[in-house]
Design a protein around this motif. Structure first.
Motif, PDB file in Angstrom:
ATOM      1  N   GLY A  62       0.826  -1.201   0.000  1.00 36.88           N
ATOM      2  CA  GLY A  62       0.000   0.000   0.000  1.00 36.88           C
ATOM      3  C   GLY A  62       0.859   1.249   0.000  1.00 36.88           C
ATOM      4  O   GLY A  62       1.894   1.301   0.661  1.00 36.88           O
ATOM      5  N   ILE A  82      -1.850  -1.122  -3.932  1.00 33.62           N
ATOM      6  CA  ILE A  82      -3.077  -0.364  -3.681  1.00 33.62           C
ATOM      7  C   ILE A  82      -2.720   1.075  -3.307  1.00 33.62           C
ATOM      8  O   ILE A  82      -1.652   1.348  -2.758  1.00 33.62           O
ATOM      9  CB  ILE A  82      -3.935  -0.985  -2.560  1.00 33.62           C
ATOM     10  N   GLN A 127      -8.127   0.911   3.681  1.00 32.89           N
ATOM     11  CA  GLN A 127      -7.122   0.039   3.083  1.00 32.89           C
ATOM     12  C   GLN A 127      -6.072  -0.366   4.114  1.00 32.89           C
ATOM     13  O   GLN A 127      -5.643  -1.531   4.157  1.00 32.89           O
ATOM     14  CB  GLN A 127      -6.441   0.752   1.908  1.00 32.89           C
TER      15      GLN A 127
END
Length: 283
Positions: A135, A161, A172
């Motif tokens: 991420g 992501i 997230q």
């Protein structure tokens, strides 16, 4: 890429207290003298106690004053404090301002790469390659760097992501786990929203790589690995402008390292993307 302590001190002055800045100013005013000084001579010249100097050396990452002194002795100092990032004055014309802004960006890159080590970059690359998901997180101006990273790493086999919306970033973050990694970007390392994301990541045992300008910031202290983006503040032109360029270049470096390590798989991804895009344009 060897750490240049002179560049680090110059770029990070404002994160230290007034007493520590007296020592830093003394060192920057005459680096040749500082290189050769004993701890007692530094104390006498700067007006800072030997105990404070010893604590400061440990605060910035050295085991002892001797190690700090050796780092000073090996540091290069080819630019004066003003020339280093180009102080902008009211008398500067357009050409002078442009030259100084570009010089600031160039020197931010030099200061940043001189602080990075192969070990840091290898560790970061390992975190990214070993992760199930990666991420990228950043708020405000740092969100531009995070999304730039996402856009680049889509070209690798990594499962990445990112999202510009803070609430979605937070969601997230809480879904990542100990098999994942995160790159958290914040110039100051003190943004409350960014720190909450970092907190949730650490609660889930995610490997966190922090890209920030301040090694003593809360974000840096919570991270598994710190990659510093060094830039000096010059009057109204915030150091974050040059730091942004340094942050993007750190991302580019990590992308290239990952792409090199996973070269065949990365090339397959790139080829597939290019073919898909070309087919779309053909219709």
């Amino acid at each position: 890429m060897a750490q240049n302590i002179i560049e680090q001190l110059r770029a990070q002055k404002k994160q230290y207290n007034s007493t520590e800045n007296k020592l830093i100013d003394y060192i920057l005013q005459d680096t040749v003298r500082a290189r050769e000084a004993t701890i007692r001579e530094l104390s006498n010249g700067s007006g800072v106690s030997t105990a404070t100097i010893s604590r400061f050396a440990k605060k910035i990452g050295f085991d002892s004053f001797r190690d700090f002194s050796m780092s000073l002795a090996s540091a290069t100092t080819t630019l004066s404090p003003v020339d280093f990032f180009g102080e902008i004055t009211d008398n500067d014309d357009t050409d002078a301002i442009a030259q100084k802004v570009f010089a600031g960006a160039s020197n931010a890159l030099k200061a940043t790469v001189n602080h990075l080590t192969a070990s840091m970059l290898d560790t970061a690359t390992h975190y990214l390659v070993a992760a199930n998901r990666v991420g990228f997180f950043g708020i405000g101006g740092s969100s531009l760097v995070a999304f730039n990273a996402y856009h680049k790493f889509l070209r690798t086999p990594l499962n990445v992501i990112a999202h510009p919306d803070y609430d979605i970033q937070l969601m997230q973050a809480v879904k990542l786990n100990n098999h994942d990694a995160a790159v958290v970007i914040s110039h100051s390392g003190r943004n409350k929203d960014t720190l909450l994301i970092a907190q949730k990541l650490k609660e889930n045992h995610v490997k966190v790589i922090a890209i920030t300008a301040f090694a003593e910031s809360p974000l840096a202290k919570s991270a598994d690995l710190i990659l510093l983006s060094l830039a000096e503040e010059i009057n109204f032109r915030s150091e974050s402008m040059s730091s942004l360029i340094a942050q993007i270049t750190i991302i580019d470096t990590l992308f290239t390292l990952v792409g090199s390590q996973l070269s065949t798989r990365t090339q397959d991804v790139v080829d597939t993307m290019r073919t898909t895009i070309e087919e779309t344009r053909a219709h």
